[in-house]
Write a protein that holds these residues in place. Structure first.
Motif, PDB file in Angstrom:
ATOM      1  N   SER A  27    -101.758   2.197 107.763  1.00 58.64           N
ATOM      2  CA  SER A  27    -102.846   3.132 108.086  1.00 58.64           C
ATOM      3  C   SER A  27    -104.185   2.696 107.505  1.00 58.64           C
ATOM      4  O   SER A  27    -105.227   2.843 108.136  1.00 58.64           O
ATOM      5  CB  SER A  27    -102.497   4.539 107.582  1.00 58.64           C
ATOM      6  OG  SER A  27    -102.330   4.536 106.168  1.00 58.64           O
ATOM      7  N   PRO A  36    -103.237   8.686  99.368  1.00 57.80           N
ATOM      8  CA  PRO A  36    -102.035   8.477 100.164  1.00 57.80           C
ATOM      9  C   PRO A  36    -102.312   7.567 101.371  1.00 57.80           C
ATOM     10  O   PRO A  36    -103.395   7.598 101.958  1.00 57.80           O
ATOM     11  CB  PRO A  36    -101.645   9.887 100.622  1.00 57.80           C
ATOM     12  CG  PRO A  36    -102.362  10.806  99.696  1.00 57.80           C
ATOM     13  CD  PRO A  36    -103.635  10.111  99.328  1.00 57.80           C
ATOM     14  N   ALA A  37    -101.318   6.746 101.718  1.00 56.89           N
ATOM     15  CA  ALA A  37    -101.396   5.882 102.902  1.00 56.89           C
ATOM     16  C   ALA A  37    -100.026   5.847 103.556  1.00 56.89           C
ATOM     17  O   ALA A  37     -99.048   6.369 103.015  1.00 56.89           O
ATOM     18  CB  ALA A  37    -101.859   4.485 102.510  1.00 56.89           C
ATOM     19  N   GLU A  38     -99.990   5.194 104.751  1.00 59.09           N
ATOM     20  CA  GLU A  38     -98.750   5.224 105.530  1.00 59.09           C
ATOM     21  C   GLU A  38     -98.442   3.837 106.087  1.00 59.09           C
ATOM     22  O   GLU A  38     -99.321   3.149 106.603  1.00 59.09           O
ATOM     23  CB  GLU A  38     -98.884   6.234 106.672  1.00 59.09           C
ATOM     24  CG  GLU A  38     -97.616   6.432 107.483  1.00 59.09           C
ATOM     25  CD  GLU A  38     -97.829   7.485 108.564  1.00 59.09           C
ATOM     26  OE1 GLU A  38     -97.725   8.691 108.227  1.00 59.09           O
ATOM     27  OE2 GLU A  38     -98.123   7.114 109.718  1.00 59.09           O
ATOM     28  N   LYS A  40     -95.735   2.035 108.742  1.00 56.30           N
ATOM     29  CA  LYS A  40     -94.826   2.455 109.811  1.00 56.30           C
ATOM     30  C   LYS A  40     -94.217   1.240 110.494  1.00 56.30           C
ATOM     31  O   LYS A  40     -94.896   0.245 110.742  1.00 56.30           O
ATOM     32  CB  LYS A  40     -95.594   3.301 110.834  1.00 56.30           C
ATOM     33  CG  LYS A  40     -94.732   3.921 111.913  1.00 56.30           C
ATOM     34  CD  LYS A  40     -95.583   4.836 112.795  1.00 56.30           C
ATOM     35  CE  LYS A  40     -94.748   5.527 113.854  1.00 56.30           C
ATOM     36  NZ  LYS A  40     -95.567   6.413 114.706  1.00 56.30           N
ATOM     37  N   SER A  68     -92.712   9.548 100.398  1.00 61.16           N
ATOM     38  CA  SER A  68     -91.614   9.911 101.307  1.00 61.16           C
ATOM     39  C   SER A  68     -91.196   8.672 102.089  1.00 61.16           C
ATOM     40  O   SER A  68     -91.988   7.736 102.276  1.00 61.16           O
ATOM     41  CB  SER A  68     -92.053  11.030 102.270  1.00 61.16           C
ATOM     42  OG  SER A  68     -93.088  10.582 103.126  1.00 61.16           O
ATOM     43  N   ASP A  69     -89.961   8.667 102.538  1.00 69.84           N
ATOM     44  CA  ASP A  69     -89.415   7.532 103.297  1.00 69.84           C
ATOM     45  C   ASP A  69     -88.470   8.124 104.338  1.00 69.84           C
ATOM     46  O   ASP A  69     -87.334   8.470 104.037  1.00 69.84           O
ATOM     47  CB  ASP A  69     -88.692   6.572 102.354  1.00 69.84           C
ATOM     48  CG  ASP A  69     -88.273   5.287 103.056  1.00 69.84           C
ATOM     49  OD1 ASP A  69     -88.359   5.218 104.299  1.00 69.84           O
ATOM     50  OD2 ASP A  69     -87.856   4.347 102.352  1.00 69.84           O
ATOM     51  N   VAL A  81     -91.070   5.596 108.676  1.00 66.36           N
ATOM     52  CA  VAL A  81     -92.413   5.930 108.187  1.00 66.36           C
ATOM     53  C   VAL A  81     -92.342   6.095 106.663  1.00 66.36           C
ATOM     54  O   VAL A  81     -91.588   6.942 106.167  1.00 66.36           O
ATOM     55  CB  VAL A  81     -92.950   7.213 108.843  1.00 66.36           C
ATOM     56  CG1 VAL A  81     -94.354   7.532 108.302  1.00 66.36           C
ATOM     57  CG2 VAL A  81     -92.989   7.054 110.364  1.00 66.36           C
ATOM     58  N   ILE A  82     -93.128   5.297 105.945  1.00 74.44           N
ATOM     59  CA  ILE A  82     -93.157   5.347 104.479  1.00 74.44           C
ATOM     60  C   ILE A  82     -94.565   5.754 104.031  1.00 74.44           C
ATOM     61  O   ILE A  82     -95.543   5.079 104.359  1.00 74.44           O
ATOM     62  CB  ILE A  82     -92.794   3.987 103.866  1.00 74.44           C
ATOM     63  CG1 ILE A  82     -91.408   3.535 104.360  1.00 74.44           C
ATOM     64  CG2 ILE A  82     -92.823   4.055 102.333  1.00 74.44           C
ATOM     65  CD1 ILE A  82     -91.036   2.134 103.934  1.00 74.44           C
ATOM     66  N   LYS A  83     -94.651   6.844 103.316  1.00 73.15           N
ATOM     67  CA  LYS A  83     -95.921   7.290 102.735  1.00 73.15           C
ATOM     68  C   LYS A  83     -95.939   6.907 101.253  1.00 73.15           C
ATOM     69  O   LYS A  83     -94.953   7.129 100.548  1.00 73.15           O
ATOM     70  CB  LYS A  83     -96.097   8.795 102.912  1.00 73.15           C
ATOM     71  CG  LYS A  83     -96.221   9.210 104.376  1.00 73.15           C
ATOM     72  CD  LYS A  83     -96.445  10.703 104.526  1.00 73.15           C
ATOM     73  CE  LYS A  83     -96.591  11.085 105.991  1.00 73.15           C
ATOM     74  NZ  LYS A  83     -96.813  12.534 106.178  1.00 73.15           N
ATOM     75  N   GLN A  85     -98.586   5.799  97.486  1.00 72.71           N
ATOM     76  CA  GLN A  85     -99.826   5.795  96.712  1.00 72.71           C
ATOM     77  C   GLN A  85     -99.788   4.614  95.743  1.00 72.71           C
ATOM     78  O   GLN A  85     -98.716   4.128  95.386  1.00 72.71           O
ATOM     79  CB  GLN A  85     -99.972   7.091  95.878  1.00 72.71           C
ATOM     80  CG  GLN A  85    -100.180   8.356  96.693  1.00 72.71           C
ATOM     81  CD  GLN A  85    -100.168   9.583  95.796  1.00 72.71           C
ATOM     82  OE1 GLN A  85     -99.162   9.856  95.155  1.00 72.71           O
ATOM     83  NE2 GLN A  85    -101.261  10.322  95.756  1.00 72.71           N
TER      84      GLN A  85
END
Length: 299
Positions: A27, A36-38, A40, A68-69, A81-83, A85
């Motif tokens: 992202s 936070p970033a993502e 994918k 989150s994963d 999708v992995i969020k 920091q």
């Protein structure tokens, strides 16, 4: 020639229709500290093949804090999708990630993430919530300060013990009663030598007089070891520290001791025992003379 061309077109068509397609997306490539970033990953055209990838929360490198994963897997589409920091400044790489699809190995493209600190020295930091005024009761104050209170009591107790020791402790090392007790022990040791039973009257009186002189010196502060008998008896009368009855006993024993010492008389056993008992009783009563003298001084 025409057959080869048709075979090549069929192969390309088969790959496009039946081959798996892997795509990845980041992202942001520039992030603020803690932003936070993502990341994918998509794999399409699975046709029911099994997908094997890194375990949950273990796909990205160490500095990436995973928020989150999540994984969605259907017969034809795999989505992950992995969020995350990052809380350190610098540049951090996401290397190519291998994913096994059936018997094939697919790799994502590498990425580089730059993390910057946008805070400035002059920035004002505001509290999230306003400070609250809390009323504290006795219990709360006790919990806060009980160690100080108990420590203060302990310190006061130590100071009191030191003061008591300085005032009374040293004096108790040599009270009149203790000096009397020491002289009585010396008299008992003299009796155990059995000079009276063996008719050794000279050694008996020499040691009896020495014990008595030493006791007068320590108990009353008389120069008893330096003065002759007559001078010592006159000195005792002038000091008025010893009861008259005790002075009379001392005068008789000291005078008899001088006569025995110079072989002018031979005392009987009963007379020697009587002199011994009189000196012993004088020593026992002496601390009462000291107490009386101390009372007289304060009146």
């Amino acid at each position: 020639m025409m057959k080869k061309f048709l075979l090549c077109c069929f192969s390309v068509f088969s790959f496009l229709v039946f081959g798996q397609t892997l795509s990845s997306q980041l992202s942001e490539t520039t992030l603020k500290l803690g932003e936070p970033a993502e990341f994918k990953i998509n794999i399409s055209h699975l046709t029911g093949l099994e997908v094997q990838a890194a375990p949950k929360n273990e796909m990205l490198p160490f500095h990436f804090e995973i928020l989150s994963d999540s994984v969605q897997n259907t017969p034809n589409l795999y989505t992950r999708v992995i969020k995350f920091q990052i809380f350190e400044e610098g540049k951090f790489k996401i290397p190519p990630i291998q994913i096994k699809v059936g018997d094939s190995i697919l790799n994502t493209i590498p990425y580089e993430v730059e993390v910057i600190n946008t805070a400035k020295k002059e920035d004002t930091i505001n509290d999230i919530m306003n400070n609250k005024i809390v009323d504290l009761g006795f219990k709360e104050y006790w919990e806060l300060y009980k160690l100080y209170f108990l420590g203060g009591l302990l310190l006061i107790g130590i100071i009191a013990l030191i003061w008591m020791y300085i005032k009374w402790g040293r004096a108790k090392k040599s009270p009149p009663l203790l000096r009397s007790h020491q002289a009585l022990q010396e008299l008992e040791a003299l009796k155990n030598k059995k000079y009276i039973e063996n008719n050794d009257f000279r050694n008996f009186y020499v040691q009896l007089i020495d014990i008595t002189r030493n006791f007068l010196s320590q108990q009353y502060g008389f120069p008893a070891k330096e003065l002759l008998t007559e001078d010592l008896l006159d000195y005792m009368k002038g000091q008025n520290k010893i009861a008259e009855a005790n002075e009379k006993i001392l005068a008789e024993v000291f005078s008899r001791g001088d006569l025995v010492k110079f072989a002018k008389i031979i005392p009987s056993h009963s007379l020697m025992e009587n002199d011994f008992d009189n000196i012993k009783e004088f020593v026992k009563r002496s601390y009462k003379d000291i107490e009386f003298e101390n009372i007289r001084k304060h009146v």
